[in-house]
Design a protein around this motif. Structure first.
Motif, PDB file in Angstrom:
ATOM      1  N   ILE A   1      44.625  70.278  83.137  1.00  0.00           N
ATOM      2  CA  ILE A   1      43.439  70.952  83.680  1.00  0.00           C
ATOM      3  C   ILE A   1      43.788  71.728  84.943  1.00  0.00           C
ATOM      4  N   SER A   2      44.590  71.132  85.811  1.00  0.00           N
ATOM      5  CA  SER A   2      44.926  71.784  87.081  1.00  0.00           C
ATOM      6  C   SER A   2      45.646  73.106  86.847  1.00  0.00           C
ATOM      7  N   LEU A   3      46.580  73.136  85.912  1.00  0.00           N
ATOM      8  CA  LEU A   3      47.349  74.358  85.669  1.00  0.00           C
ATOM      9  C   LEU A   3      46.542  75.395  84.890  1.00  0.00           C
ATOM     10  N   VAL A   4      45.608  74.932  84.051  1.00  0.00           N
ATOM     11  CA  VAL A   4      44.697  75.886  83.403  1.00  0.00           C
ATOM     12  C   VAL A   4      43.837  76.576  84.458  1.00  0.00           C
ATOM     13  N   LEU A   5      43.256  75.788  85.366  1.00  0.00           N
ATOM     14  CA  LEU A   5      42.415  76.358  86.416  1.00  0.00           C
ATOM     15  C   LEU A   5      43.212  77.289  87.327  1.00  0.00           C
ATOM     16  N   ALA A   6      44.433  76.881  87.683  1.00  0.00           N
ATOM     17  CA  ALA A   6      45.255  77.733  88.542  1.00  0.00           C
ATOM     18  C   ALA A   6      45.588  79.054  87.847  1.00  0.00           C
ATOM     19  N   SER A   7      45.898  78.996  86.552  1.00  0.00           N
ATOM     20  CA  SER A   7      46.213  80.213  85.798  1.00  0.00           C
ATOM     21  C   SER A   7      45.004  81.148  85.731  1.00  0.00           C
ATOM     22  N   VAL A   8      43.853  80.588  85.375  1.00  0.00           N
ATOM     23  CA  VAL A   8      42.628  81.395  85.285  1.00  0.00           C
ATOM     24  C   VAL A   8      42.267  81.959  86.655  1.00  0.00           C
ATOM     25  N   GLY A   9      42.373  81.109  87.689  1.00  0.00           N
ATOM     26  CA  GLY A   9      42.004  81.542  89.031  1.00  0.00           C
ATOM     27  C   GLY A   9      42.850  82.691  89.545  1.00  0.00           C
ATOM     28  N   MET A  10      44.159  82.612  89.331  1.00  0.00           N
ATOM     29  CA  MET A  10      45.020  83.708  89.761  1.00  0.00           C
ATOM     30  C   MET A  10      44.710  84.983  88.977  1.00  0.00           C
ATOM     31  N   GLY A  11      44.403  84.828  87.697  1.00  0.00           N
ATOM     32  CA  GLY A  11      44.048  85.997  86.890  1.00  0.00           C
ATOM     33  C   GLY A  11      42.759  86.657  87.345  1.00  0.00           C
ATOM     34  N   LEU A  12      41.822  85.856  87.875  1.00  0.00           N
ATOM     35  CA  LEU A  12      40.541  86.410  88.318  1.00  0.00           C
ATOM     36  C   LEU A  12      40.676  87.334  89.528  1.00  0.00           C
ATOM     37  N   TYR A  13      41.822  87.280  90.203  1.00  0.00           N
ATOM     38  CA  TYR A  13      42.007  88.178  91.356  1.00  0.00           C
ATOM     39  C   TYR A  13      42.089  89.640  90.931  1.00  0.00           C
ATOM     40  N   ILE A  14      42.140  89.897  89.635  1.00  0.00           N
ATOM     41  CA  ILE A  14      42.067  91.277  89.156  1.00  0.00           C
ATOM     42  C   ILE A  14      40.703  91.880  89.518  1.00  0.00           C
ATOM     43  N   LEU A  15      39.715  91.013  89.811  1.00  0.00           N
ATOM     44  CA  LEU A  15      38.371  91.461  90.177  1.00  0.00           C
ATOM     45  C   LEU A  15      38.265  91.828  91.653  1.00  0.00           C
ATOM     46  N   LEU A  16      39.306  91.560  92.429  1.00  0.00           N
ATOM     47  CA  LEU A  16      39.274  91.864  93.861  1.00  0.00           C
ATOM     48  C   LEU A  16      39.175  93.373  94.075  1.00  0.00           C
ATOM     49  N   ASN A  17      38.285  93.787  94.957  1.00  0.00           N
ATOM     50  CA  ASN A  17      38.061  95.210  95.222  1.00  0.00           C
ATOM     51  C   ASN A  17      37.984  95.480  96.719  1.00  0.00           C
ATOM     52  N   LEU A  18      37.914  96.765  97.064  1.00  0.00           N
ATOM     53  CA  LEU A  18      37.797  97.143  98.469  1.00  0.00           C
ATOM     54  C   LEU A  18      36.484  96.645  99.066  1.00  0.00           C
ATOM     55  N   ASP A  19      35.438  96.593  98.251  1.00  0.00           N
ATOM     56  CA  ASP A  19      34.114  96.210  98.750  1.00  0.00           C
ATOM     57  C   ASP A  19      33.716  94.789  98.340  1.00  0.00           C
ATOM     58  N   THR A  20      34.683  93.949  97.974  1.00  0.00           N
ATOM     59  CA  THR A  20      34.382  92.565  97.632  1.00  0.00           C
ATOM     60  C   THR A  20      33.714  91.868  98.817  1.00  0.00           C
ATOM     61  N   THR A  21      32.592  91.188  98.566  1.00  0.00           N
ATOM     62  CA  THR A  21      31.857  90.529  99.641  1.00  0.00           C
ATOM     63  C   THR A  21      32.505  89.194 100.011  1.00  0.00           C
ATOM     64  N   VAL A  22      32.055  88.626 101.119  1.00  0.00           N
ATOM     65  CA  VAL A  22      32.569  87.329 101.565  1.00  0.00           C
ATOM     66  C   VAL A  22      32.319  86.262 100.500  1.00  0.00           C
ATOM     67  N   ALA A  23      31.106  86.232  99.963  1.00  0.00           N
ATOM     68  CA  ALA A  23      30.774  85.237  98.939  1.00  0.00           C
ATOM     69  C   ALA A  23      31.661  85.404  97.706  1.00  0.00           C
ATOM     70  N   GLU A  24      31.973  86.645  97.370  1.00  0.00           N
ATOM     71  CA  GLU A  24      32.782  86.898  96.178  1.00  0.00           C
ATOM     72  C   GLU A  24      34.230  86.465  96.364  1.00  0.00           C
ATOM     73  N   TRP A  25      34.831  86.765  97.535  1.00  0.00           N
ATOM     74  CA  TRP A  25      36.228  86.342  97.684  1.00  0.00           C
ATOM     75  C   TRP A  25      36.349  84.836  97.917  1.00  0.00           C
ATOM     76  N   ILE A  26      35.297  84.212  98.428  1.00  0.00           N
ATOM     77  CA  ILE A  26      35.303  82.747  98.490  1.00  0.00           C
ATOM     78  C   ILE A  26      35.252  82.172  97.073  1.00  0.00           C
ATOM     79  N   PHE A  27      34.416  82.787  96.216  1.00  0.00           N
ATOM     80  CA  PHE A  27      34.332  82.344  94.818  1.00  0.00           C
ATOM     81  C   PHE A  27      35.682  82.489  94.110  1.00  0.00           C
ATOM     82  N   LEU A  28      36.381  83.578  94.379  1.00  0.00           N
ATOM     83  CA  LEU A  28      37.685  83.797  93.746  1.00  0.00           C
ATOM     84  C   LEU A  28      38.707  82.746  94.159  1.00  0.00           C
ATOM     85  N   ALA A  29      38.516  82.150  95.332  1.00  0.00           N
ATOM     86  CA  ALA A  29      39.471  81.137  95.811  1.00  0.00           C
ATOM     87  C   ALA A  29      39.216  79.760  95.215  1.00  0.00           C
TER      88      ALA A  29
END
Length: 579
Positions: free
Chosen positions: A404-432
């Motif tokens: 489970i830990s490595l599945v979550l880590a893999s998915v989580g790192m992949g979600l950083y593709i959603l990071l943008n110039l205007d990403t809000t504080v709540a959004e980058w906290i969610f990505l972490a």
């Protein structure tokens, strides 16, 4: 060909095996033929599968944390906190230090590198010496190295003195990194061990979270020297309580100092120190101080790699009392777990090292706010590690946590593709959250994964290997991350006109962006930095997926195993004599 029922059973057992389950091949648990006593014990567990799930092992039943044990854990917690602050606070103050001491770019990079190289290279030396002379004297020695190095850094009037102090600090950090891992493996039953490793991971996360804040605040408001002065009271308190709190049973009490000295694996330690220093040196230089194609980067890595191979061969065939028993790698599951520790070090370090570039280069946060932005990561890592340890203790199973830990880590790192110039504080906290939970859980489950398949007498050796594996991974994380950063930034900057910045200098890229006025050039540079960080996180996702694939080689063994404590707490001691 497997029947449908057999295939279903095999798939089920891959993730969740009954308490005490062990694969039997030719009457012997697979991969344990080298350890007959372990095989007998595991077979006994398999024969007792009708035991109530709530029944604890003998070792677990007799483990009752005492006040003295709490004092020991306090010392280990302070050790880990001290090293975490020491290694991260400097990051937000490098520019202030370099400016004040008139340091060159290469010298500035070595403020961090000198610490990292020695912190990795000296770990096995501390571990092997603590087996011979006792844990407490080596912890005190580590504190003294840290104290001397910290004072040298705080009062330094030139860059040479500062670098010498950082080198000495790194030697002390090696001891403070590895001995807590070894002590937890020595004192605590395997089933409960994840909780206590989580406590140390939480200390590291707290120190890693507040370190950049402290560094940034001192650099901006007082002086960078206070980053080092802050360590002095922590060192002082730790040194004061260690002799009284760390009452351990004496080791080799019937032997003189010289007899103990003859037990030291001098050849193995020299080979390992030289080769690991060379390897860490090459990883520190490559892509940062020198291009990866430069001989000054390649030669140390090649020499270090060859030296490590020579060290292994020496330990197996020559050393009469090896510093590390190579039987810790006697099963595929144990090997896979240690490789996962390296991969975890790579991902965690690259994540924590390069994510602040987003905050400073795109969000334009100052060092203090950047440090505050790292707090959610530290909180998630700590909570996830502790909860995973509790779940393993409650369930008696660890392999499903690893998956489970490595599945979550893999998915989580992949979600950083959603990071943008205007990403809000709540959004980058969610990505972490997802990578934080995954990597945090891995801190707790990796101990059982590395130790359950091997003989209990090897657990402290396995703990030392775990510590070095993570340190090696962290060095690779900075090196690989730096190489990706440089190549990607160079590619993106080639499409932008009138940009005068070296893409291999991470700090310079961020500084350059911060100094530019609002406009098209800054916007293009920020886009280039964003694309580079996204690519870096996707590469880290690949490392997580590789780690996940290694779970296929791992089998779950019972973690209700009593073990013989080598240097346990001596509850009856009241004297102040040395261990």
């Amino acid at each position: 060909m497997l029947s449908r029922e057999a295939a279903r059973e095999r798939l089920t057992l891959m993730f969740w095996r009954p308490k005490g389950h062990v694969d039997i091949k030719d009457g012997t648990p697979e991969s344990l033929s080298a350890f007959p006593e372990k095989a007998v014990e595991q077979q006994a567990n398999a024969d007792a599968m009708d035991t109530s799930p709530d029944e604890q092992s003998e070792g677990q039943q007799h483990f009752r944390p005492s006040f003295r044990f709490a004092c020991v854990m306090l010392v280990l917690w302070l050790l880990t906190l001290l090293v975490a602050i020491d290694s991260t606070a400097i990051s937000t103050a490098l520019l202030s230090i370099a400016s004040h001491l008139d340091a060159t770019t290469v010298q500035t990079e070595w403020i961090a590198n000198a610490y990292m190289v020695t912190a990795g290279a000296f770990q096995f030396l501390f571990s092997s010496l603590s087996d011979i002379y006792g844990r407490k004297p080596l912890i005190i020695a580590a504190f003294m190295f840290l104290l001397v190095g910290t004072i040298m850094c705080g009062v330094s009037q030139n860059i040479e003195t500062l670098l010498a102090g950082r080198t000495i600090q790194g030697i002390g950090a090696a001891g403070t990194l590895v001995i807590p891992e070894v002590l937890v493996a020595d004192l605590i039953p395997l089933r409960l061990r994840g909780v206590y490793y989580a406590i140390l991971a939480g200390s590291w996360a707290v120190g890693g979270g507040v370190g950049p804040i402290i560094g940034g605040a001192f650099a901006e408001t007082v002086t960078w020297r206070w980053i080092f002065y802050l360590n002095l009271p922590i060192c002082g308190v730790s040194l004061a309580i260690t002799p009284f709190a760390l009452k351990l049973k004496k080791v080799h009490a019937d032997r003189s100092f010289m007899e103990k000295f003859k037990m030291i694996d001098i050849g193995g330690n020299i080979l390992f120190l030289g080769s690991s220093t060379s390897l860490m040196l090459g990883l520190s230089l490559g892509g940062i101080s020198y291009p990866w194609g430069d001989a000054r980067s390649i030669v140390p890595i090649v020499v270090g790699g060859a030296g490590l191979v020579s060290t292994v061969l020496y330990e197996i065939h020559v050393a009469s009392q090896p510093m590390i028993n190579m039987k810790v790698f006697s099963t595929w599951g144990a090997i896979a777990a240690q490789v996962q520790n390296v991969l975890q070090g790579i991902v965690v370090m690259a994540w924590l090292y390069f994510l602040p570039m987003y905050f400073q280069g795109i969000k334009l946060y100052n060092p203090l706010i950047t440090g505050l932005a790292q707090i959610p990561v530290a909180v998630v890592l700590s909570i996830a590690a502790l909860l995973a340890g509790v779940v393993i203790r409650w369930s008696g199973h660890y392999l499903f946590v690893q998956w489970i830990s490595l599945v979550l880590a893999s998915v989580g790192m992949g979600l950083y593709i959603l990071l943008n110039l205007d990403t809000t504080v709540a959004e980058w906290i969610f990505l972490a959250v997802a990578p934080g939970i995954g990597l945090g859980m891995l801190y707790s489950s990796s101990a059982q994964s590395a130790m359950a398949p091997i003989n209990p007498s090897l657990w402290t050796d396995a703990a030392a290997v775990m510590s070095f594996a993570r340190s090696l991974g962290e060095a690779f994380g900075v090196a690989v991350g730096g190489a990706i950063f440089a190549s990607q930034m160079k590619h993106h900057l080639s499409k932008i006109d009138n940009v005068q910045v070296d893409p291999t200098k991470v700090i310079q890229v961020v500084e350059y962006i911060q100094q530019l006025p609002e406009g098209d050039i800054r916007h293009q540079l920020q886009n280039a930095l964003l694309k580079t960080i996204r690519t870096l996180m996707l590469v880290m996702m690949i490392f997580c997926i590789v780690g996940l694939s290694l779970c296929v080689f791992m089998k779950e063994y019972s973690i209700d195993i009593a073990h013989e404590v080598q240097q346990g707490i001596d509850e009856d001691r009241t004297d102040e004599s040395e261990d």
